[in-house]
Design a protein around this motif. Structure first.
Motif, PDB file in Angstrom:
ATOM      1  N   LEU A  77       0.321   1.005  -2.217  1.00 14.44           N
ATOM      2  CA  LEU A  77       0.669  -0.265  -1.571  1.00 14.44           C
ATOM      3  C   LEU A  77       1.946  -0.864  -2.152  1.00 14.44           C
ATOM      4  CD1 LEU A  77      -2.786  -2.046  -1.140  1.00 14.44           C
ATOM      5  CD2 LEU A  77      -1.324  -1.108   0.643  1.00 14.44           C
ATOM      6  N   TYR A  80       4.893   1.177  -0.906  1.00 15.96           N
ATOM      7  CA  TYR A  80       5.161   0.850   0.497  1.00 15.96           C
ATOM      8  C   TYR A  80       5.909  -0.471   0.612  1.00 15.96           C
ATOM      9  CZ  TYR A  80       4.309  -0.651   5.276  1.00 15.96           C
ATOM     10  OH  TYR A  80       4.466  -1.106   6.550  1.00 15.96           O
ATOM     11  N   LYS A  81       5.451  -1.470  -0.131  1.00 20.19           N
ATOM     12  CA  LYS A  81       6.107  -2.784  -0.076  1.00 20.19           C
ATOM     13  C   LYS A  81       7.535  -2.711  -0.602  1.00 20.19           C
ATOM     14  CE  LYS A  81       3.327  -6.129   1.221  1.00 20.19           C
ATOM     15  NZ  LYS A  81       3.667  -7.034   2.301  1.00 20.19           N
TER      16      LYS A  81
END
Length: 88
Positions: A77, A80-81
């Motif tokens: 995550l 991805y960010k």
């Protein structure tokens, strides 16, 4: 914001490594804990000792698996960010 995401990513990597270590060394850790339990009791039946060893090993496998999964989720995550932030 970017610094917080990197810290989040590093925490995820740390949890992933911790999960791998707990999973792969679960037999060593579980046996060590069971030996400590046996020494504190002063002895036990062989069958009961094997149940305790199996329980400790399973506990380390489960804890390692959960930690590994949570670490992989955090790392992916955060990555991805960070990648999405670079696109903007």
């Amino acid at each position: 914001m970017k610094g917080n995401l990197k810290a989040f990513k590093y925490a995820g990597v740390f949890l992933t490594l911790l999960g791998v270590i707990l999973t792969f060394f679960s037999v060593s850790f579980g046996t060590s804990m069971a030996d400590s339990w046996l020494a504190s009791r002063g002895g036990a039946d062989t069958g009961y000792y094997l149940i305790v060893v199996t329980g400790y090993i399973n506990a380390f496998v489960v804890a390692g698996g959960v930690t590994l999964g949570f670490g992989l989720l955090m790392t992916s995550l955060a990555t991805y960010k960070i990648m999405k932030h670079h696109e903007d």
